[in-house]
Design a protein around this motif. Sequence first.
Motif, mmCIF file in Angstrom:
data_model
loop_
_atom_site.group_PDB
_atom_site.id
_atom_site.type_symbol
_atom_site.label_atom_id
_atom_site.label_comp_id
_atom_site.label_asym_id
_atom_site.label_seq_id
_atom_site.Cartn_x
_atom_site.Cartn_y
_atom_site.Cartn_z
ATOM 1 N N GLY A 11 0.837 -1.206 0.000
ATOM 2 C CA GLY A 11 0.000 0.000 0.000
ATOM 3 C C GLY A 11 0.865 1.245 0.000
ATOM 4 O O GLY A 11 0.509 2.288 0.523
ATOM 5 N N GLY A 14 -0.409 4.712 -0.889
ATOM 6 C CA GLY A 14 -1.517 5.279 -0.119
ATOM 7 C C GLY A 14 -1.060 6.398 0.791
ATOM 8 O O GLY A 14 0.116 6.746 0.827
ATOM 9 N N GLN A 15 -2.013 6.924 1.556
ATOM 10 C CA GLN A 15 -1.656 8.084 2.392
ATOM 11 C C GLN A 15 -0.785 7.702 3.590
ATOM 12 O O GLN A 15 0.107 8.460 3.961
ATOM 13 N N ILE A 16 -0.981 6.542 4.175
ATOM 14 C CA ILE A 16 -0.071 6.137 5.255
ATOM 15 C C ILE A 16 1.315 5.863 4.665
ATOM 16 O O ILE A 16 2.337 6.287 5.219
ATOM 17 N N GLU A 42 2.526 -2.728 -4.475
ATOM 18 C CA GLU A 42 1.241 -2.066 -4.766
ATOM 19 C C GLU A 42 0.428 -2.946 -5.706
ATOM 20 O O GLU A 42 0.928 -3.938 -6.246
ATOM 21 N N VAL A 129 -0.980 -3.255 9.476
ATOM 22 C CA VAL A 129 -1.636 -1.981 9.774
ATOM 23 C C VAL A 129 -3.031 -1.961 9.143
ATOM 24 O O VAL A 129 -3.982 -1.440 9.714
ATOM 25 N N ASN A 131 -6.672 -2.574 8.007
ATOM 26 C CA ASN A 131 -7.799 -3.092 8.790
ATOM 27 C C ASN A 131 -8.639 -4.117 8.049
ATOM 28 O O ASN A 131 -8.710 -4.065 6.834
ATOM 29 N N HIS A 187 -8.000 -3.903 17.578
ATOM 30 C CA HIS A 187 -7.921 -2.527 17.084
ATOM 31 C C HIS A 187 -9.262 -2.199 16.442
ATOM 32 O O HIS A 187 -9.443 -2.310 15.233
HETATM 33 P P1 NAX Z 1 -5.141 4.387 1.247
HETATM 34 O O1 NAX Z 1 -6.401 3.970 0.613
HETATM 35 O O2 NAX Z 1 -4.678 5.797 1.139
HETATM 36 O O3 NAX Z 1 -3.957 3.473 0.706
HETATM 37 C C1 NAX Z 1 -4.054 2.095 0.596
HETATM 38 C C2 NAX Z 1 -3.122 1.667 -0.520
HETATM 39 O O4 NAX Z 1 -3.076 0.241 -0.508
HETATM 40 C C3 NAX Z 1 -3.568 2.092 -1.911
HETATM 41 O O5 NAX Z 1 -2.496 2.761 -2.557
HETATM 42 C C4 NAX Z 1 -3.916 0.775 -2.600
HETATM 43 O O6 NAX Z 1 -3.630 0.792 -3.975
HETATM 44 C C5 NAX Z 1 -3.017 -0.186 -1.839
HETATM 45 N N1 NAX Z 1 -3.429 -1.592 -1.898
HETATM 46 C C6 NAX Z 1 -4.670 -2.115 -1.901
HETATM 47 N N2 NAX Z 1 -4.632 -3.447 -2.026
HETATM 48 C C7 NAX Z 1 -3.337 -3.792 -2.078
HETATM 49 C C8 NAX Z 1 -2.656 -5.027 -2.214
HETATM 50 N N3 NAX Z 1 -3.319 -6.177 -2.332
HETATM 51 N N4 NAX Z 1 -1.299 -5.016 -2.230
HETATM 52 C C9 NAX Z 1 -0.625 -3.869 -2.143
HETATM 53 N N5 NAX Z 1 -1.219 -2.663 -2.029
HETATM 54 C C10 NAX Z 1 -2.554 -2.617 -1.982
HETATM 55 O O7 NAX Z 1 -5.280 3.938 2.776
HETATM 56 P P2 NAX Z 1 -4.449 4.451 4.047
HETATM 57 O O8 NAX Z 1 -5.072 5.649 4.598
HETATM 58 O O9 NAX Z 1 -3.013 4.490 3.685
HETATM 59 O O10 NAX Z 1 -4.753 3.264 5.081
HETATM 60 C C11 NAX Z 1 -4.279 1.957 4.882
HETATM 61 C C12 NAX Z 1 -4.893 1.002 5.880
HETATM 62 O O11 NAX Z 1 -4.533 1.342 7.215
HETATM 63 C C13 NAX Z 1 -6.415 0.952 5.868
HETATM 64 O O12 NAX Z 1 -6.827 -0.406 5.907
HETATM 65 C C14 NAX Z 1 -6.778 1.617 7.183
HETATM 66 O O13 NAX Z 1 -8.035 1.172 7.657
HETATM 67 C C15 NAX Z 1 -5.656 1.186 8.065
HETATM 68 N N6 NAX Z 1 -5.441 1.944 9.305
HETATM 69 C C16 NAX Z 1 -5.066 1.238 10.408
HETATM 70 C C17 NAX Z 1 -4.780 1.849 11.610
HETATM 71 C C18 NAX Z 1 -4.362 1.055 12.810
HETATM 72 O O14 NAX Z 1 -4.205 1.673 13.875
HETATM 73 N N7 NAX Z 1 -4.151 -0.266 12.757
HETATM 74 C C19 NAX Z 1 -4.922 3.314 11.766
HETATM 75 C C20 NAX Z 1 -4.905 4.052 10.463
HETATM 76 C C21 NAX Z 1 -5.592 3.388 9.319
HETATM 77 O O15 NAX Z 1 -6.970 3.669 9.388
#
Ligand code: NAX
Length: 328
Positions: A11, A14-16, A42, A129, A131, A187
């Motif tokens: 990922g 993505g933003q994280i 990705e 990380v 969810n 979480h």
């Molecule tokens: P984004 O939607 O900005 O980025 C996710 C990225 O993952 C995208 O670029 C997408 O193309 C990529 N992706 C999707 N499927 C994939 C795969 N099979 N292989 C590789 N890359 C893949 O999400 P973002 O804000 O970065 O959040 C990422 C994840 O963190 C989400 O699931 C979110 O719920 C989770 N979080 C977990 C937290 C925790 O405390 N455990 C807190 C923050 C966040 O909400």
Amino acid sequence: TRTPVNVTVTGAAGQIGYALLFRIASGHLLGPDVPVNLRLLEIPQGLKAAEGTAMELDDCAFPLLRNIEITDDANVGFAGANVALLVGARPRTKGMERGDLLSANGGIFKPQGKAINDNAADDIKVLVVGNPANTNALIAQAAAPDVPAERFTAMTRLDHNRAISQLATRTGAAVSDIKRLTIWGNHSATQYPDIFHAEIAGKNAAEVVNDEAWLADTFIPTVAKRGAAIIEARGASSAASAANAAIDHVHTWVNGTADGDWTSMGIPSDGSYGVPEGIISSFPVTTKDGKYEIVQGLDINEFSRARIDASVKELTEERDAVRELGLI
Ligand code: NAX
């Protein structure tokens, strides 16, 4: 000079990922003297943006960053990985039931677990990380039978850090004076931030606060619903704080907890504190020499017991659901 450590981030576009990669490359994940190779995994639609991020990483001329590889092939992405940060996940969209969410994520974490099993380095450490993080970690772990189960962990460090910050604000204490806080369970909104064993400048935190109504009605829900509050305020979910917590989680795992303190990590339960063996639940842990141990012998009062049990029940239901789906 040290051999570079291979760090895989899924990922990555993505933003994280955007908040995370620059800190890994500048040495905050492993230490100021540890060179890193980055592997960005990705999906095909994310590759171009990941390339853009890699261009910016180049432009930072980080002395510790040796090379960057970008791929949509998990076998390539996890080849020789020493640390894997599984951030990319399938978010819950409108009308999606829990079963749909779990199976969509199973489609990501099961093959990634297998790719880790087949390609990662022997000392691989995995942090999930994306969810639902605990159950995604369980799915990946089940698909990696040759990797010791304890190497699969889920992130509750953001919840841990949020709880410390809320407690500091309430009591006027410095963040650095707060120790031994614990996040128990999942979480999710059922998580339980526990201050009964926490200390504020050496004093018991629950006694300093001395207000069970604040605990039950303000502190716990504020911590548990902080993610939603961030979305409401920022118009986007937590990114820099989530990346920071991922850095903290791995840094603590590799470099150890301070004497007299502990942290919170989602880890496979060994049955401690009545948490069923095998589910990935958050516990108080100390770390040393790249290994963690659950803090034992804490007295769990009724207030805590009910809340730990509720969160653990949710985790066992998620485990049963993914079992039913054939994902573990
Ligand atoms: P984004 O939607 O900005 O980025 C996710 C990225 O993952 C995208 O670029 C997408 O193309 C990529 N992706 C999707 N499927 C994939 C795969 N099979 N292989 C590789 N890359 C893949 O999400 P973002 O804000 O970065 O959040 C990422 C994840 O963190 C989400 O699931 C979110 O719920 C989770 N979080 C977990 C937290 C925790 O405390 N455990 C807190 C923050 C966040 O909400």
